[in-house]
Scaffold this motif. Structure first.
Motif, mmCIF file in Angstrom:
data_model
loop_
_atom_site.group_PDB
_atom_site.id
_atom_site.type_symbol
_atom_site.label_atom_id
_atom_site.label_comp_id
_atom_site.label_asym_id
_atom_site.label_seq_id
_atom_site.Cartn_x
_atom_site.Cartn_y
_atom_site.Cartn_z
ATOM 1 N N TRP A 1 12.526 -12.040 27.418
ATOM 2 C CA TRP A 1 12.859 -11.724 28.903
ATOM 3 C C TRP A 1 14.263 -12.356 29.244
ATOM 4 O O TRP A 1 15.066 -11.886 30.223
ATOM 5 C CB TRP A 1 11.795 -12.256 30.190
ATOM 6 N N ARG A 2 14.258 -14.281 28.753
ATOM 7 C CA ARG A 2 15.920 -14.379 28.974
ATOM 8 C C ARG A 2 16.762 -13.507 28.286
ATOM 9 O O ARG A 2 17.907 -14.053 29.010
ATOM 10 C CB ARG A 2 15.443 -16.351 28.885
ATOM 11 N N HIS A 3 16.354 -13.776 26.557
ATOM 12 C CA HIS A 3 17.810 -13.333 26.446
ATOM 13 C C HIS A 3 17.693 -11.811 27.083
ATOM 14 O O HIS A 3 18.979 -11.519 26.598
ATOM 15 C CB HIS A 3 17.220 -12.615 25.111
ATOM 16 N N ALA A 4 17.746 -11.124 27.079
ATOM 17 C CA ALA A 4 17.287 -9.714 28.208
ATOM 18 C C ALA A 4 17.721 -9.908 29.105
ATOM 19 O O ALA A 4 19.126 -9.247 29.768
ATOM 20 C CB ALA A 4 16.434 -8.548 28.078
ATOM 21 N N ASP A 5 17.216 -10.874 30.218
ATOM 22 C CA ASP A 5 18.662 -11.377 31.329
ATOM 23 C C ASP A 5 19.966 -11.774 31.089
ATOM 24 O O ASP A 5 20.490 -11.260 31.618
ATOM 25 C CB ASP A 5 17.396 -12.362 32.114
ATOM 26 N N ALA A 6 19.740 -12.375 30.437
ATOM 27 C CA ALA A 6 21.057 -12.717 29.938
ATOM 28 C C ALA A 6 22.631 -12.062 29.044
ATOM 29 O O ALA A 6 23.778 -12.366 28.843
ATOM 30 C CB ALA A 6 21.260 -14.331 29.060
ATOM 31 N N ARG B 1 17.637 -3.868 27.525
ATOM 32 C CA ARG B 1 16.098 -3.943 28.030
ATOM 33 C C ARG B 1 16.024 -2.260 28.305
ATOM 34 O O ARG B 1 16.894 -1.575 29.060
ATOM 35 C CB ARG B 1 16.006 -4.799 29.090
ATOM 36 N N GLU C 1 12.831 0.311 29.566
ATOM 37 C CA GLU C 1 11.830 0.182 30.815
ATOM 38 C C GLU C 1 10.722 1.665 30.452
ATOM 39 O O GLU C 1 11.353 2.917 30.475
ATOM 40 C CB GLU C 1 11.695 -0.267 32.401
ATOM 41 N N PRO D 1 7.625 -8.406 35.915
ATOM 42 C CA PRO D 1 8.655 -9.478 35.921
ATOM 43 C C PRO D 1 9.021 -10.743 37.190
ATOM 44 O O PRO D 1 9.779 -10.784 37.044
ATOM 45 C CB PRO D 1 9.852 -8.350 36.398
ATOM 46 N N ALA E 1 9.855 -14.186 36.992
ATOM 47 C CA ALA E 1 11.052 -14.724 37.360
ATOM 48 C C ALA E 1 10.731 -16.110 37.702
ATOM 49 O O ALA E 1 11.209 -17.344 37.687
ATOM 50 C CB ALA E 1 11.721 -13.688 38.315
ATOM 51 N N ASP F 1 11.726 -19.891 36.454
ATOM 52 C CA ASP F 1 12.332 -21.156 37.733
ATOM 53 C C ASP F 1 11.246 -21.378 37.439
ATOM 54 O O ASP F 1 12.343 -23.398 37.386
ATOM 55 C CB ASP F 1 11.844 -20.617 39.373
#
Ligand code: ADP
Ligand code: ZN
Ligand code: ZN
Length: 721
Positions: A355-360, A365, A367, A606, A610, A614
């Motif tokens: 998920w973090r790789h996708a955020d970055a 990603r 859906e 999601p 998050a 965090d």
């Protein structure tokens, strides 16, 4: 001393836990990757040629090539295994032999069976098997639709081999040459608008990892099937990795129905060794165009690889927990990168790493937010059990909901992740609790089998008649397992037909098929089961899910426990209301305000991700740092701790790397051995790799004084601490 004048000197890897190769004399030039038979001590073993030399300091024994006409193992495969060995700190020999199928680990030739394709002759088209013989009719219909490989026929009927031979003799079918016929596709559902959009967004070329984030039932599998069809049509091979529990006959037949004339190889650790070796070699020779496997499938050689799919990419079963401790998902990504092909990672609850790789922006990603069948998402409600009396773990609102569901003729599912009758047996007088003699674990009461069993080491013993400490005959089961809930349901829902599904009742594939059939035939009202039921199974009439005893995941010392709990609950909730019926999910909890449950009720992965990310960032936990764990075990805890202490003391300081003090493992005793561990972590991979190299150089030396009693291992990117 030997020189290369008379012989070729080869350096071979053997299945021994030493970080080196061994020199042998070969009768002629042998390519890298060749299998040879060599003597090692008293044994004859397989060696894999990894290099050549012109000179050796040893007296060389001869190596014999293995005459089975298989080519040398391909370079890209050797590179994959060498990377895995290096990355996961495993000696190259054992890594190679973990990656090979059983038949190629023995110093004997392996002659793969032929897998011919058949088609109906004109006479065969006019002929019909007797209507009563359903399997024969199915086989005939499959042949009428397209040419069929012998291996695929076996998926339709276990006795297909004999049947095909009979039909061949009768002139109803004929063999066609091995040339793959043009790709034929089975019936295709029209894609939903959302699916079409998702499919359009997927990259087609080059290394391009993409997270396919789709709720359960959103039709991810259909997307895989489309992309695989494109790959096969382009003359490339596809690799699909699925979790252990998901490789069911239903999944396999879904793929076979879509690709009726494609040779499909299935790879998993529970299939017969011969079948696994055949499938592996078929992939290697390029005969199998599609490989579906559990984690070990990542090592299938695929000369024309064009696409990798990892379904349920968050699933912990992709990580091997002993020997070569690899993550099949992570190796799949490395492999896709190296081969320059797209990789698709599918999940309703992706791992926080992905998920973090996708955020970055490192992964794409895509859906899928709606169910493919148009069914609504189930409504998830919490039952606050803080002030409710429980009857063997069941609250009144839960029982009433189950009764209503049964009255409507619909199926319900009671989920709890613990098999047996109760997780503990205790004395009402002195508080004695039955424990395993070899592990620091409570024994689980299995009432039906009249046994106490350890779920960690397999120890079992009869249920005692009285407390061994004080003689009190009044022993009480504490807590609930599936057997107990099954018994309670039988009592509170008189006449309901209840089926328990856990590893005790469903231990092999045929058992699954039978349960599946029973549900489809309307013979079951209530299913009680563990995680086994939560995974990817599609029960069309299931409209209610009740989840019990899930709060434990919120108290666990394991920092990943809540991530796992959320994904299990989302998965099990996804079983409800798949067809036209809206589903309901009831979760019994003492912590209804907990953010995990609140996010669950909103179906908000999601949001939950998050929050967790965090937290992980604040506490410097993965995916914000990288880790490895050194584990040691011995007969005495003191030895394990002393070894680790010496190891920690011997390590140099490396900037940015934190080496923690040795601690005892959360389960100190396992199978009679006592365990301790050291955690090492860093925000950067580079320094962490340097520390790992230091450690693997020092550890064997420091372990020597403890002799063979001490065992140690390294787990890189551990899932369990
Ligand atoms: P997922 O893998 O995301 O859980 P599946 O691919 O298994 O979802 O699809 C869920 C259900 O929806 C299955 O029963 C499947 O047959 C059905 N389905 C998927 N795509 C379509 C479609 N385009 N039209 C009709 N039914 C579909
Ligand atoms: Zn007692
Ligand atoms: Zn035990």
């Amino acid at each position: 001393m030997t020189d290369a004048s008379s012989n070729t000197i080869i350096r071979v890897a053997l299945d021994v836990p030493l970080d080196r190769t061994f020199d042998y004399a070969a009768p002629g030039p042998l390519a890298i990757g060749s299998r040879v038979s060599v003597g090692f001590g008293p044994r004859q073993m397989v060696g894999i040629v990894l290099g050549h030399a012109t000179h050796s300091e040893f007296d060389l024994k001869p190596a014999r090539p293995i005459e089975d006409r298989l080519p040398p193992l391909p370079d890209d495969w050797l590179a994959l295994v060498r990377f895995a060995a290096d990355y996961y700190a495993c000696a190259p020999g054992p890594a190679l032999f973990t990656a090979l199928p059983p038949a190629l680990r023995a110093p004997r030739p392996f002659i793969p069976a032929r897998d011919p394709q058949y088609r109906l002759t004109p006479a065969g088209r006019d002929w019909q098997p007797p209507r009563r013989a359903a399997r024969q009719c199915e086989l005939h219909a499959a042949l009428a639709a397209s040419p069929l490989a012998r291996s695929s026929a076996r998926a339709i009927a276990a006795d297909a081999g004999r049947r095909l031979d009979d039909w061949l003799a009768a002139g109803w079918i004929e063999e066609i040459d091995d040339q793959p016929a043009a790709l034929t596709l089975g019936p295709l559902p029209a894609l939903t608008v959302a699916q079409q959009q998702a499919l359009d967004q997927l990259p087609r070329d080059g290394f391009s990892p993409t997270l396919l984030f789709g709720i359960t039932g959103s039709g991810k599998t259909e997307i895989y099937l489309r992309r695989i069809a494109e790959t096969l049509a382009a003359g490339r091979q596809a690799l699909v990795l699925v979790p252990e529990i998901n490789l069911t006959p239903q999944l396999e037949s879904r793929f076979r129905a879509r690709f009726p004339n494609t040779v499909i190889a299935c790879l998993n650790s529970s299939q017969p060794e011969r079948a696994r070796s055949e499938a592996w070699v078929a992939a290697w020779q390029g005969r199998a165009r599609l490989v579906i496997g559990t984690r070990l499938g990542v090592f299938a050689p695929l000369p024309e690889l064009g696409l990798i799919v990892v379904d349920e990419e968050h699933d912990a079963s992709f990580k091997q927990q002993d020997g070569l401790r690899y993550s099949a998902r992570d190796l799949a990504i490395w492999r896709a990168h190296r081969a320059g092909v797209p990789i698709l990672l599918g999940s309703a609850t992706p791992s926080l790493e992905s998920w973090r790789h996708a955020d970055a922006g490192r992964y794409g990603r895509v859906e899928l937010a709606e169910r493919a069948t148009g069914a609504a998402l189930p409504a998830i409600h919490l039952i606050d059990i803080r002030r409710l009396p429980l009857d063997d773990g069941l609250s009144v609102p839960a029982i009433e909901a189950l009764a209503r569901c049964r009255d409507k003729g619909e199926v319900s599912l009671v989920y709890l992740n613990r098999r047996g009758y109760s997780p503990a047996l205790s004395c009402t007088d002195c508080g004695w609790i039955a424990g395993c003699p070899s592990c620091s674990a409570k024994l689980v009461l299995h009432l039906r089998e009249r046994q106490l069993r350890c779920h960690h080491c397999g120890h079992h013993q009869p249920v005692p008649h009285a407390c061994p400490d004080c003689g009190n005959p009044d022993l009480k089961p504490l807590g609930q397992g599936t057997q107990r809930v099954e018994a309670a349901l039988t009592r509170v829902l008189p006449g309901a037909r209840i089926r328990r599904i856990d590893r005790d009742t469903v231990s092999h594939r045929d058992a699954w098929a039978e349960v599946y059939q029973a549900i489809h035939d309307g013979e079951v009202d209530v299913l009680v089961g563990t995680q086994m039921l939560a995974k990817g199974h599609d029960f069309p009439t299931l409209s209610l899910v009740v989840a019990l005893n899930t709060d434990g995941g919120l108290y666990s010392a394991d920092f990943r426990a809540s991530e796992t709990l959320f994904s299990q609950l989302m998965q099990v909730a996804g079983r409800a209301g798949r067809a036209e019926r809206p589903g309901t999910v009831l979760v019994q909890t003492q912590l209804p305000e907990h953010p995990l449950y609140q996010a669950l009720c909103r179906h908000d992965y999601p949001g939950f991700a998050a929050t967790l990310l965090d937290e992980r960032k604040q506490t410097d936990m993965p995916p914000y740092c990288h880790q490895f764990v050194v584990r040691a075990d011995s007969e005495k805890l003191a030895d394990a701790r002393a070894f680790l202490g010496a190891l920690v003391a011997a390590l140099p300081a490396i900037d940015g790397v934190c080496v923690y003090d040795p601690i005892t493992a959360s389960m100190v005793r396992l199978e009679g051995r006592e365990r301790a561990q050291v955690l090492v972590q860093s925000a950067q991979r580079g320094p962490l790799r340097r520390m790992l190299a230091e450690l693997t150089a020092q550890a064997p030396v420091l372990a020597k004084p403890y002799g063979r009693h001490l065992r140690w291992s390294v787990d890189v990117d551990p899932l369990e601490l």
